[in-house]
Design an enzyme around this catalytic site. Sequence first.
Site, PDB file in Angstrom:
ATOM      1  N   LYS A 149       1.017  -1.486   0.291  1.00  0.00           N
ATOM      2  CA  LYS A 149       0.377   0.372   0.224  1.00  0.00           C
ATOM      3  C   LYS A 149       0.457   1.295   0.001  1.00  0.00           C
ATOM      4  CE  LYS A 149      -4.527  -2.364   1.294  1.00  0.00           C
ATOM      5  NZ  LYS A 149      -5.324  -1.586   0.694  1.00  0.00           N
ATOM      6  N   LYS A 257     -13.812  -7.665  -4.677  1.00  0.00           N
ATOM      7  CA  LYS A 257     -14.370  -8.042  -3.621  1.00  0.00           C
ATOM      8  C   LYS A 257     -15.711  -7.996  -3.363  1.00  0.00           C
ATOM      9  CE  LYS A 257     -10.549  -4.492  -1.354  1.00  0.00           C
ATOM     10  NZ  LYS A 257      -9.748  -3.474  -2.531  1.00  0.00           N
TER      11      LYS A 257
END
Length: 346
Positions: A149, A257
């Site tokens: 990230k 997701k």
Amino acid sequence: MKATYKKYILNFKRPSGTSRGVLTTKETWFLIIKEKDKYGIGECGILRTLSIDDRPDYEEKLKWVCENIHLPKEELLEQLMEFPSIQFGLEMALQSFEAENPFELFPSAFTEGKASIPINGLIWMGEEAFMLEQIQQKLEQGFSCIKLKIGAIDFEKEIALLKSIRKKYSAEEIELRVDANGAFAPEEALDKLQRLSELDLHSIEQPIKQGQYQEMTKLCKETPLPIALDEELIGVFSVTKKEKLIQTIQPQYIILKPSLIGGFKGTQDWIDLAEKYDVGWWITSALESNVGLNAIAQFTYTKQTQMPQGLGTGSLYTNNIQSPLAVKGEKLTYQSQETWDLNSIL
């Protein structure tokens, strides 16, 4: 048949940083269907400020589902169009209820413990030393695909961090994916992508914030580094709109997701479109407990994809639900001889 729901707070072992802030807890709701001694369990998990169904009437909608559980599945799912995480929890609970084993929603070589799913190692944002420590741990564990990230600390420091990995490991040895969570401003994004592309990265997730279709279309057309859409897919409900988004932006990849895009059905819609338009895809969890992760992993295995998936989140919490899921090296496995512990839910 009766349905109930229960709220459950998952506690992170250590604060986990994203470009939207640091996470210490994660809310989730378990949807439980019972009839005599038979039961099914699903998980409705939202990510605050990100999920389209992070709204004040969320629990009211869960209550409505429990009161109307006798309605046909298709009708319930239609009524839940704007609540993708509840759609997912309901699909999961019904499939669990109908299954011979409530935790084997998609029986396969995976649930028999004979096959595994390749996954990436996830590196959380933080100070440079903390990120380096995580990277070292993942490499020692045997991961050959790492996702970092980025977008929270200084960009130059992030570039230096990625360069230090590339000095030690080539792209053939370690596949590097980065996730910006929309952190780049549109006017600076192309320059940043150019610099990142020099480091032999696999891809970048969501370089700019979602909803900027013109800017994202231009970026995907001009980028020297493959772009994967993630948040961009949230809140796109109809198949017509999904197809328009894929046709317009023409991304290199999409990331799926289930809790954020409408469960198994919503995920399958996106997969069908991706394959129609030659767009790559992979599936990741959205920080669910092991109950949701289990369902996502079993569904993912049925797709028979060899690309590393984002399913390595089971060990993030101090109070996760005990399950047969385990990470062995860079593979997610299902140890069928292990048991589930539902004392905190049922």
